[in-house]
Scaffold this active site. Sequence first.
Site, PDB file in Angstrom:
ATOM      1  N   LYS A  13      -5.161 -29.396   1.889  1.00 49.21           N
ATOM      2  CA  LYS A  13      -4.914 -30.009   0.578  1.00 49.21           C
ATOM      3  C   LYS A  13      -3.556 -29.559   0.024  1.00 49.21           C
ATOM      4  O   LYS A  13      -2.777 -30.376  -0.458  1.00 49.21           O
ATOM      5  CB  LYS A  13      -6.022 -29.642  -0.422  1.00 49.21           C
ATOM      6  CG  LYS A  13      -7.413 -30.064   0.003  1.00 49.21           C
ATOM      7  CD  LYS A  13      -8.452 -29.788  -1.077  1.00 49.21           C
ATOM      8  CE  LYS A  13      -8.617 -28.333  -1.434  1.00 49.21           C
ATOM      9  NZ  LYS A  13      -9.184 -27.478  -0.362  1.00 49.21           N
ATOM     10  N   ARG A  88     -14.527 -28.491  -8.285  1.00 51.25           N
ATOM     11  CA  ARG A  88     -15.222 -27.862  -7.167  1.00 51.25           C
ATOM     12  C   ARG A  88     -16.723 -27.826  -7.404  1.00 51.25           C
ATOM     13  O   ARG A  88     -17.469 -27.378  -6.537  1.00 51.25           O
ATOM     14  CB  ARG A  88     -14.731 -26.435  -7.010  1.00 51.25           C
ATOM     15  CG  ARG A  88     -13.748 -26.229  -5.847  1.00 51.25           C
ATOM     16  CD  ARG A  88     -13.324 -24.784  -5.908  1.00 51.25           C
ATOM     17  NE  ARG A  88     -12.828 -24.224  -4.706  1.00 51.25           N
ATOM     18  CZ  ARG A  88     -11.538 -24.052  -4.426  1.00 51.25           C
ATOM     19  NH1 ARG A  88     -10.622 -24.510  -5.217  1.00 51.25           N
ATOM     20  NH2 ARG A  88     -11.186 -23.433  -3.322  1.00 51.25           N
ATOM     21  N   ARG A 127      -3.595 -18.196   8.779  1.00 47.60           N
ATOM     22  CA  ARG A 127      -2.682 -18.739   7.761  1.00 47.60           C
ATOM     23  C   ARG A 127      -1.884 -17.617   7.083  1.00 47.60           C
ATOM     24  O   ARG A 127      -2.400 -16.548   6.816  1.00 47.60           O
ATOM     25  CB  ARG A 127      -3.504 -19.483   6.705  1.00 47.60           C
ATOM     26  CG  ARG A 127      -2.681 -20.047   5.570  1.00 47.60           C
ATOM     27  CD  ARG A 127      -3.454 -21.036   4.773  1.00 47.60           C
ATOM     28  NE  ARG A 127      -4.412 -20.437   3.848  1.00 47.60           N
ATOM     29  CZ  ARG A 127      -5.077 -21.131   2.936  1.00 47.60           C
ATOM     30  NH1 ARG A 127      -4.917 -22.442   2.849  1.00 47.60           N
ATOM     31  NH2 ARG A 127      -5.921 -20.537   2.127  1.00 47.60           N
ATOM     32  N   ARG A 154      -3.267 -14.084   2.492  1.00 45.18           N
ATOM     33  CA  ARG A 154      -4.041 -14.052   1.258  1.00 45.18           C
ATOM     34  C   ARG A 154      -5.229 -13.105   1.412  1.00 45.18           C
ATOM     35  O   ARG A 154      -5.835 -13.051   2.477  1.00 45.18           O
ATOM     36  CB  ARG A 154      -4.549 -15.461   0.937  1.00 45.18           C
ATOM     37  CG  ARG A 154      -3.548 -16.300   0.189  1.00 45.18           C
ATOM     38  CD  ARG A 154      -3.983 -17.720   0.014  1.00 45.18           C
ATOM     39  NE  ARG A 154      -5.367 -17.910  -0.422  1.00 45.18           N
ATOM     40  CZ  ARG A 154      -5.877 -19.078  -0.807  1.00 45.18           C
ATOM     41  NH1 ARG A 154      -5.111 -20.148  -0.831  1.00 45.18           N
ATOM     42  NH2 ARG A 154      -7.136 -19.184  -1.163  1.00 45.18           N
ATOM     43  N   ARG A 165     -16.506 -18.687   1.738  1.00 43.03           N
ATOM     44  CA  ARG A 165     -15.869 -19.815   1.015  1.00 43.03           C
ATOM     45  C   ARG A 165     -16.362 -21.146   1.569  1.00 43.03           C
ATOM     46  O   ARG A 165     -16.554 -22.114   0.827  1.00 43.03           O
ATOM     47  CB  ARG A 165     -14.338 -19.711   1.134  1.00 43.03           C
ATOM     48  CG  ARG A 165     -13.781 -18.575   0.278  1.00 43.03           C
ATOM     49  CD  ARG A 165     -12.386 -18.179   0.714  1.00 43.03           C
ATOM     50  NE  ARG A 165     -11.388 -19.186   0.424  1.00 43.03           N
ATOM     51  CZ  ARG A 165     -10.199 -19.238   1.031  1.00 43.03           C
ATOM     52  NH1 ARG A 165      -9.873 -18.368   1.958  1.00 43.03           N
ATOM     53  NH2 ARG A 165      -9.348 -20.185   0.715  1.00 43.03           N
TER      54      ARG A 165
HETATM   55  P1  AMP Z   1      -7.949 -22.122  -3.354  1.00 37.91           P
HETATM   56  O1  AMP Z   1      -6.540 -21.637  -3.336  1.00 37.91           O
HETATM   57  O2  AMP Z   1      -8.088 -23.508  -3.912  1.00 37.91           O
HETATM   58  O3  AMP Z   1      -8.648 -21.948  -2.033  1.00 37.91           O
HETATM   59  O4  AMP Z   1      -8.738 -21.168  -4.399  1.00 37.91           O
HETATM   60  C1  AMP Z   1      -8.820 -19.770  -4.195  1.00 37.91           C
HETATM   61  C2  AMP Z   1      -9.977 -19.205  -5.019  1.00 37.91           C
HETATM   62  O5  AMP Z   1      -9.751 -19.445  -6.418  1.00 37.91           O
HETATM   63  C3  AMP Z   1     -11.349 -19.830  -4.746  1.00 37.91           C
HETATM   64  O6  AMP Z   1     -11.998 -19.241  -3.623  1.00 37.91           O
HETATM   65  C4  AMP Z   1     -12.079 -19.510  -6.056  1.00 37.91           C
HETATM   66  O7  AMP Z   1     -12.459 -18.153  -6.135  1.00 37.91           O
HETATM   67  C5  AMP Z   1     -10.974 -19.741  -7.091  1.00 37.91           C
HETATM   68  N1  AMP Z   1     -10.917 -21.155  -7.545  1.00 37.91           N
HETATM   69  C6  AMP Z   1      -9.909 -22.057  -7.365  1.00 37.91           C
HETATM   70  N2  AMP Z   1     -10.214 -23.244  -7.902  1.00 37.91           N
HETATM   71  C7  AMP Z   1     -11.455 -23.102  -8.447  1.00 37.91           C
HETATM   72  C8  AMP Z   1     -12.323 -23.995  -9.128  1.00 37.91           C
HETATM   73  N3  AMP Z   1     -11.993 -25.279  -9.359  1.00 37.91           N
HETATM   74  N4  AMP Z   1     -13.536 -23.513  -9.544  1.00 37.91           N
HETATM   75  C9  AMP Z   1     -13.876 -22.231  -9.331  1.00 37.91           C
HETATM   76  N5  AMP Z   1     -13.115 -21.343  -8.670  1.00 37.91           N
HETATM   77  C10 AMP Z   1     -11.896 -21.766  -8.228  1.00 37.91           C
END
Ligand code: AMP
Length: 208
Positions: A13, A88, A127, A154, A165
């Site tokens: 994404k 989400r 990654r 990360r 996740r």
């Molecule tokens: P991402 O970079 O999108 O994979 O997000 C990293 C982490 O941020 C996720 O594993 C969640 O802990 C938190 N996070 C990001 N977006 C959301 C969301 N829309 N709702 C809840 N937690 C989020």
Amino acid sequence: MNIVLLGAPGAGKGTQAALLVEKYNTPHISTGDMLRAAVKEGTELGKKAKTYMDAGDLVPDDVIIGLVTERLQNPDTENGFILDGFPRTSAQAVALDAELSKLERPLDAALLIDVDAEVIVKRLTSRRMCKECGYIGSVADASCPKCGGEMYQRDDDNEATVRNRLDVYEKSTSPLIDYYRGCELLVSIDGDRDPQVVFADVEKALGL
Ligand code: AMP
């Protein structure tokens, strides 16, 4: 274009959003990036979010919904936005619908980047991201190919957290696929290909 990007963590994404931003200059709203910036700055939000993020769990809905609602008030989103990593959960999707209908800016599409779970585990554990510009690369990049910055892994890209996740994605986020299909907004794209090939399909799907 008002779009949401759907797909498991690591589906690509962020990469597709970056390509869209580069070509169309549409604002990219990544809740993950916003939270990581808050963690780096040590804000109250960052402190609250870090525990959830490190475990691979979702940050509570009210926190995230507040963050995105506020971001959508920024005039730069008037001509379009790419939401990445939000919504989400069903509660987030419903809150987004309500906010967009208030702003009279309905969604044009929900773009699903579809990738098999085992491919995702391999991708995420190898990654690496650029500390300076956020470029998403791999363990093969000794330094950032875009800006020369230092690449890092990360905190949540280790295998145990990645598997959690993916579980969270299956339980809480994948039902949104049916939700957006029901709204006739869903477009699904095979994400297990070269990013540029996927991007060509993304452009076609969005009529760009
Ligand atoms: P991402 O970079 O999108 O994979 O997000 C990293 C982490 O941020 C996720 O594993 C969640 O802990 C938190 N996070 C990001 N977006 C959301 C969301 N829309 N709702 C809840 N937690 C989020």
